[in-house]
Every structure is written in structure tokens, then in C-alpha cells.
Design an enzyme around this catalytic site. Structure first.
Site, short mmCIF file in Angstrom:
data_model
loop_
_atom_site.label_atom_id
_atom_site.label_comp_id
_atom_site.label_asym_id
_atom_site.label_seq_id
_atom_site.Cartn_x
_atom_site.Cartn_y
_atom_site.Cartn_z
N GLY A 74 -3.06 9.89 14.91
CA GLY A 74 -2.13 9.50 13.90
C GLY A 74 -2.55 9.73 12.23
O GLY A 74 -1.86 9.22 11.53
N TYR B 106 -2.02 -0.56 11.06
CA TYR B 106 -2.35 -1.13 9.75
C TYR B 106 -1.10 -1.09 8.97
O TYR B 106 -0.49 -1.90 8.42
CB TYR B 106 -3.53 -0.41 9.45
CG TYR B 106 -3.56 -0.76 7.44
CD1 TYR B 106 -3.96 -1.91 7.09
CD2 TYR B 106 -3.29 0.24 6.73
CE1 TYR B 106 -3.96 -2.39 5.68
CE2 TYR B 106 -3.31 -0.02 5.44
CZ TYR B 106 -3.53 -1.25 4.96
OH TYR B 106 -3.69 -1.46 3.60
N LYS C 206 1.64 -3.72 7.08
CA LYS C 206 1.83 -3.74 5.72
C LYS C 206 3.42 -3.58 5.60
O LYS C 206 3.65 -4.08 4.48
CB LYS C 206 0.77 -2.84 4.88
CG LYS C 206 -0.59 -3.12 5.35
CD LYS C 206 -1.01 -4.09 4.57
CE LYS C 206 -1.13 -4.38 2.98
NZ LYS C 206 -1.52 -5.37 2.25
N THR D 130 0.82 -1.19 -0.09
CA THR D 130 0.11 0.02 -0.10
C THR D 130 0.82 1.33 -0.08
O THR D 130 2.06 1.25 0.47
CB THR D 130 -0.91 -0.12 1.33
OG1 THR D 130 -1.54 1.32 1.39
CG2 THR D 130 -0.07 -0.20 2.44
N ASP D 131 0.16 2.32 -0.49
CA ASP D 131 1.01 3.65 -0.54
C ASP D 131 1.34 3.92 0.95
O ASP D 131 2.04 5.03 1.48
CB ASP D 131 0.27 4.68 -1.25
CG ASP D 131 -1.08 5.22 -0.73
OD1 ASP D 131 -1.58 4.31 0.46
OD2 ASP D 131 -1.56 6.03 -1.37
N GLU D 132 0.69 3.66 1.79
CA GLU D 132 0.55 3.66 3.33
C GLU D 132 1.84 3.59 4.08
O GLU D 132 2.18 4.06 5.00
CB GLU D 132 -0.62 3.17 4.06
CG GLU D 132 -1.94 3.98 3.89
CD GLU D 132 -3.09 3.81 4.92
OE1 GLU D 132 -2.32 3.56 6.14
OE2 GLU D 132 -4.39 3.91 4.62
P1 NAD Z 1 -10.96 -5.92 2.07
O1 NAD Z 1 -11.08 -5.80 3.50
O2 NAD Z 1 -12.20 -5.41 1.11
O3 NAD Z 1 -10.72 -7.59 1.75
C1 NAD Z 1 -9.90 -8.48 2.41
C2 NAD Z 1 -10.15 -9.86 2.10
O4 NAD Z 1 -9.23 -10.51 2.72
C3 NAD Z 1 -11.63 -10.22 2.49
O5 NAD Z 1 -12.28 -11.12 1.68
C4 NAD Z 1 -11.21 -11.10 4.09
O6 NAD Z 1 -12.17 -11.91 4.18
C5 NAD Z 1 -10.05 -11.50 3.52
N1 NAD Z 1 -9.16 -11.89 4.54
C6 NAD Z 1 -9.14 -11.31 5.83
N2 NAD Z 1 -8.20 -12.17 6.72
C7 NAD Z 1 -7.94 -13.04 6.09
C8 NAD Z 1 -7.42 -14.20 6.50
N3 NAD Z 1 -6.71 -14.26 7.71
N4 NAD Z 1 -7.21 -15.30 5.65
C9 NAD Z 1 -7.59 -15.27 4.55
N5 NAD Z 1 -8.34 -14.23 4.42
C10 NAD Z 1 -8.46 -13.14 4.70
O7 NAD Z 1 -9.42 -5.31 1.31
P2 NAD Z 1 -9.36 -4.79 0.21
O8 NAD Z 1 -9.68 -3.13 0.06
O9 NAD Z 1 -9.83 -5.29 -1.10
O10 NAD Z 1 -7.62 -4.74 0.09
C11 NAD Z 1 -7.17 -5.89 -0.58
C12 NAD Z 1 -5.46 -5.61 -0.21
O11 NAD Z 1 -4.98 -4.46 -1.03
C13 NAD Z 1 -5.15 -5.56 1.21
O12 NAD Z 1 -3.68 -6.24 1.19
C14 NAD Z 1 -4.79 -4.08 1.38
O13 NAD Z 1 -3.79 -3.70 2.38
C15 NAD Z 1 -4.52 -3.66 -0.09
N6 NAD Z 1 -4.66 -2.34 -0.31
C16 NAD Z 1 -6.05 -1.79 -0.41
C17 NAD Z 1 -6.24 -0.44 -0.73
C18 NAD Z 1 -7.67 0.22 -0.80
O14 NAD Z 1 -7.86 1.21 -1.05
N7 NAD Z 1 -8.67 -0.58 -0.60
C19 NAD Z 1 -5.23 0.36 -1.13
C20 NAD Z 1 -3.86 -0.14 -1.33
C21 NAD Z 1 -3.75 -1.26 -0.76
O1 DAU Z 2 -3.94 4.46 0.89
C1 DAU Z 2 -4.19 3.11 0.93
C2 DAU Z 2 -5.15 2.68 1.91
O2 DAU Z 2 -6.31 3.56 1.63
C3 DAU Z 2 -5.19 1.27 2.29
O3 DAU Z 2 -3.91 0.53 2.23
C4 DAU Z 2 -6.21 1.02 2.85
O4 DAU Z 2 -6.55 -0.50 3.13
C5 DAU Z 2 -7.57 1.79 2.65
O5 DAU Z 2 -8.36 1.45 3.70
C6 DAU Z 2 -7.33 3.22 2.63
O6 DAU Z 2 -6.95 3.62 3.78
P1 DAU Z 2 -7.72 5.11 4.37
O7 DAU Z 2 -7.44 5.06 5.84
O8 DAU Z 2 -6.98 6.36 3.61
O9 DAU Z 2 -8.91 4.82 4.00
P2 DAU Z 2 -10.60 5.39 4.59
O10 DAU Z 2 -11.32 5.32 3.45
O11 DAU Z 2 -10.65 4.71 5.77
O12 DAU Z 2 -10.47 6.94 4.74
C7 DAU Z 2 -10.08 7.97 3.84
C8 DAU Z 2 -9.87 9.30 4.49
O13 DAU Z 2 -11.42 9.79 4.70
C9 DAU Z 2 -8.94 9.17 5.31
O14 DAU Z 2 -8.37 10.60 5.49
C10 DAU Z 2 -9.92 9.29 6.59
C11 DAU Z 2 -11.16 9.91 6.21
N1 DAU Z 2 -12.36 9.47 6.66
C12 DAU Z 2 -12.77 8.29 6.78
C13 DAU Z 2 -13.69 7.66 7.60
C14 DAU Z 2 -14.00 6.22 7.23
C15 DAU Z 2 -13.27 10.26 7.56
O15 DAU Z 2 -12.97 11.55 7.61
N2 DAU Z 2 -14.50 9.68 8.22
C16 DAU Z 2 -14.71 8.56 8.24
O16 DAU Z 2 -15.66 8.04 8.79
#
Ligand code: NAD
Ligand code: DAU
Length: 331
Positions: free
Chosen positions: A272, A147, A151, A123-125
Site C-alpha cells: 500500500g 497509521y 491519524k 499528517t499529510d498522509e
Molecule cells: P516519534 O515517533 O519520534 O515520537 C513520538 C513520541 O510519542 C515518543 O516520544 C513516544 O514515546 C511518545 N508516545 C507514543 N505513544 C505514546 C503514548 N501512548 N502516550 C504518551 N506518549 C506516547 O514521532 P514524531 O516523528 O516526532 O511525530 C510526532 C507527531 O507528528 C505524530 O503525531 C506524527 O503522527 C506527526 N507527524 C510526524 C511527521 C514526521 O515526518 N515525523 C510528519 C507529519 C506528522
Molecule cells: O508524510 C508524513 C509522514 O512521514 C508522517 O506522518 C509519518 O509519521 C512519518 O513516518 C513519515 O512517513 P513515511 O512513510 O513517508 O516515512 P518513512 O521515513 O518511513 O519513509 C519515507 C520514504 O522512504 C517512503 O516512501 C518509504 C521509503 N523507505 C523507507 C524506509 C524506512 C524505503 O524505501 N526503505 C526504508 O527502509
């Protein structure tokens, strides 16, 4: 090609399963997923009967399960994770287990099986908050929440398997994804659901934090490209080239739904909270990839998708009730 996709019942995973089955007709896909609150077979309903598809229910932290899932596969795309920052703030336990220990199990199983290719989705995080130029792949990793720390650990563990064992690992570092099937704890689907129900939108702090939104379909194209053409041992930033302050994103959601801005409520900030994520993606662009989905069309279409899938939204939110009650109490 026989491909294992971990976390394939989640948001990015189910989109990627569909993308692969559509783009590579002679490939077989196996999904390993624990079906946590974030994963659901509903997300995969349209591919369950595809003879090229197989679903395995299990935990990546379980060594035997990881080994069984790796059996006979040529490559793995490792997506399974505890993906929500706010949940990791309440307790880092599940994130440490799945994101670090579980990733270790997947890398070990791949090493034992001699799997041809491992695409690890980071992830970019992992870079932490960006206060200057967009991060490049060789910049230090300075994650700032539980988180992203787990990662970053998995990201470096993946790299260590390339260095130490010559395992063919490629690392993707994507920015914030959005699009259909995203679990409604993340900003865009969560606020869409709240607004549809005329509930206030809990904006953390001033809402001026910046995220670089990437449509999940653009991300899926990048993952397939990196799986096939990424260089082993290398990490690739995957950005949306689309930095937006949260308030702008939130106003677009309200506008698309025809809901008033009076629903916005500024609440206690996330501890944070990273104020900005930003990455340079020259490296993957050199392979011929660029994001194609225009932001305003993309978010409006995604918001409409959530509004048209009310039953899916309702059952998804119900699975997370305890978390929503705890985290948003007083917010
Ligand atoms: P999500 O939370 O929607 O899905 C995660 C999936 O993993 C779910 O189906 C869950 O059941 C499964 N899972 C969780 N724990 C498990 C375990 N112990 N064993 C087997 N399966 C398990 O997540 P997402 O948003 O689809 O993200 C997928 C990947 O991409 C993650 O690695 C996340 O860190 C990364 N990522 C997500 C984003 C984003 O914006 N969503 C951005 C950058 C990177
Ligand atoms: O940047 C990549 C990451 O993006 C992934 O690695 C993570 O899996 C994914 O969850 C996401 O993380 P963020 O923390 O950026 O996403 P989130 O949707 O939780 O929040 C997006 C922005 O919105 C963040 O600045 C927090 C803000 N937010 C979010 C929620 C849920 C609010 O202000 N209020 C809220 O209730």
C-alpha cells in the site's frame, strides 16, 4: 502561558520543546510522554534542569494520566503518536490505541479542563496518495495505511470537538519532517546509520516515490504560529515545498557520507505504498510562514548530525531491534 506537549520526548516533540523555551521566555512547558522505543529522556537532557520545564512519564491512553497532565495548562500541542507506517503494517494495534483512543483521551481531558487551545498534529498522509494537484485542506481524507487511517480518525475527532463542544481546536497537517533527533527507523536517519556501517540500503520498490521534505525547525516555527494565530476549527497544511523522489534523497545521503551507490538494494515494496504526498500550503503562508531551510544544506547537515551522534544512534537502534529484525528479514 503554561503549555502541555504530548510526545515531547520524541523527534518533533523534543525539537518543539527547545523551540518554545527559546522563543517564549516566560512560558512553562510540561511534557507527557510514555517513553516508547521512539521517545527518550536523552532527547531532552539539555532542558531537564530548566525551571520552566516539567516531565511527566505516562500514557495518553490512561484517562487519569491525561487529566493530571491537563491540570493547570492553558494550551496543549498534541504530538504523541505511534508514528511509523511500517510498524503499523505489522500490527495496527498500537497505532489504533495511541493515535485514536489516546487522542480521544487528550481531547476529553482538554474539554473537561476547559483548556484554552488544542493544537492537534495530524499528517499529510491523511489525504492519501496524490496523483494530481497538491491537496488543499478541504479535500477529502482518503488514508491508505493503518497509521494514516488512525491519524485521519484523530484528525476528524479533533474537528468534531470543535463543532460539537466548541472546543478551540486547530489542526496541523505537516509533510515528512527531517532533522536532528529523528528516530532511526525513518528513511534519512536509518539509511545514514546503515551506510555508516557499510550495510545495504533497502529501497522499497523502484525508489521513485515522492516525499515533500520539511526541516523540523521550519515545522516548529509553523506549530508555534498555529498555536498562537491559527483559527479555531481550521486545518492547515504545512509543507516543505520540496518534493523529492526517494532515490534523490538516498544519493544525497551517500554523497555526504562518501559512501558508494553500490550499497543501494531494491527490495520488496511496502504494501500500500503511497507513491506521492503533495500539499498546497497557501493557507498557512497567508499567516506569514514559509519554509526557510534550504534542502541540500538541511539534509547534509542532518546526515552529519547523525554521524556525529553515534552513541545516540546506537542506543536508539538497539531499542528497536525486534522490529528491525522482523521487518527487514529478507529485505
Ligand atoms: P516519534 O515517533 O519520534 O515520537 C513520538 C513520541 O510519542 C515518543 O516520544 C513516544 O514515546 C511518545 N508516545 C507514543 N505513544 C505514546 C503514548 N501512548 N502516550 C504518551 N506518549 C506516547 O514521532 P514524531 O516523528 O516526532 O511525530 C510526532 C507527531 O507528528 C505524530 O503525531 C506524527 O503522527 C506527526 N507527524 C510526524 C511527521 C514526521 O515526518 N515525523 C510528519 C507529519 C506528522
Ligand atoms: O508524510 C508524513 C509522514 O512521514 C508522517 O506522518 C509519518 O509519521 C512519518 O513516518 C513519515 O512517513 P513515511 O512513510 O513517508 O516515512 P518513512 O521515513 O518511513 O519513509 C519515507 C520514504 O522512504 C517512503 O516512501 C518509504 C521509503 N523507505 C523507507 C524506509 C524506512 C524505503 O524505501 N526503505 C526504508 O527502509
Amino acid at each position: 502561558m503554561h503549555l502541555l506537549i504530548t510526545g515531547g520526548a520524541g523527534f518533533i516533540g523534543c525539537n518543539f520543546v527547545r523551540h518554545v523555551l527559546a522563543e517564549r521566555e516566560d512560558w512553562r512547558v510540561r511534557v507527557l510522554d510514555k517513553l516508547t522505543y521512539a521517545g527518550s529522556l536523552d532527547n531532552l537532557a539539555d532542558v531537564m534542569d530548566d525551571p520552566r520545564f516539567e516531565f511527566m512519564h505516562g500514557d495518553i491512553c490512561d484517562r487519569e494520566m491525561a487529566e493530571a497532565a491537563m491540570d493547570g495548562v492553558d494550551a496543549v500541542v498534541h504530538l504523541a503518536a505511534e508514528s511509523h507506517v511500517d510498524r503499523s503494517i505489522i500490527s495496527a494495534e498500537a497505532a489504533v490505541q495511541t493515535n485514536f483512543v489516546g487522542s480521544f483521551r487528550i481531547f476529553e481531558a482538554a474539554r473537561a479542563a476547559g483548556t484554552g487551545r488544542v493544537l492537534h498534529v495530524s499528517t499529510d498522509e491523511v489525504y492519501g496518495a496524490c496523483f494530481g494537484d497538491p491537496f488543499e485542506e478541504d479535500d477529502p481524507l482518503t488514508p491508505r495505511n493503518p497509521y494514516s487511517a488512525t491519524k485521519a480518525g484523530a484528525d476528524r475527532l479533533a474537528h468534531s470537538y470543535y463543532i460539537t463542544y466548541d472546543m478551540p481546536v486547530v489542526i496541523a497537517r505537516p509533510s515528512n519532517n527531517y532533522g536532528p533527533w529523528q528516530y532511526p527507523e525513518k528513511l534519512i536517519p536509518f539509511f545514514t546509520w546503515r551506510a555508516l556501517n557499510d550495510e545495504h540500503l533497502p529501497v522499497y520498490g523502484d525508489g521513485m516515490q515522492i516525499r515533500d521534505w520539511l526541516h523540523v525547525e521550519d515545522h516548529c516555527r509553523a506549530l508555534l504560529l498555529l498555536l498562537e494565530e491559527g483559527e479555531a476549527g481550521e486545518a492547515y497544511n504545512v509543507h516543505g515545498d520540496n518534493e523529492r523522489p526517494n532515490m534523490e534523497t538516498i544519493r544525497l545521503i551517500l554523497d555526504e557520507l562518501g559512501k558508494p551507490e553500490s550499497l543501494i538494494r531494491h527490495v520488496e515494496d511496502r504494501p500500500g505504498h503511497d507513491v506521492r504526498y503533495a500539499m498546497d500550503a497557501t493557507k498557512i503562508r497567508a499567516l506569514g510562514w514559509e519554509p526557510q531551510i534550504e534542502w541540500e544544506q538541511g539534509i547534509r547537515k542532518s546526515v552529519r548530525w547523525f554521524a556525529e551522534h553515534v552513541d545516540w544512534m546506537r542506543s536508539s537502534v538497539a531499542r528497536g531491534k525486534a522490529y528491525f529484525d522482523e521487518w527487514y528479514a529478507g529485505r
